[in-house]
Design a protein around this motif. Structure first.
Motif: not given
Length: 96
Positions: A15, A25, A28
């Motif tokens: 991110s 997340d 992920k």
């Protein structure tokens, strides 16, 4: 991402934040860990403000990652917040 000997086997960026925050997340992160046969992860992000106090989002993400890691046999070894000249470690503070 770490192997059984806690050697780094991969790094990933999940991110990129804006002015007021970002979202990481867990799906992920774990997907990449599984793809790379990692058995451990260390989470790390920065607080550009220099304030090292974990936000509620930081605490929540750490808990989700720790709980998810238990199910997948992927240990969350630490979550580190980097400030301007210092850092905060969830492991050092006994929060993992």
């Amino acid at each position: 991402l770490l192997n059984k000997a806690n050697k780094i086997i991969g790094k990933l960026s999940v991110s990129e934040g804006g002015v007021s925050g970002t979202v990481a997340d867990p799906m992920k992160i774990f997907k990449k860990a599984i793809e790379n046969n990692a058995v451990g992860v260390i989470l790390c992000h920065n607080h550009p403000s220099g304030n090292l106090k974990p936000s509620e989002a930081d605490i929540s993400l750490t808990k989700k990652m720790k709980d998810g890691g238990k199910l997948l046999d992927i240990q969350v070894l630490d979550h580190i917040i980097i400030g301007q000249e210092n850092y905060f470690s969830f492991a050092d503070e006994g929060l993992l």
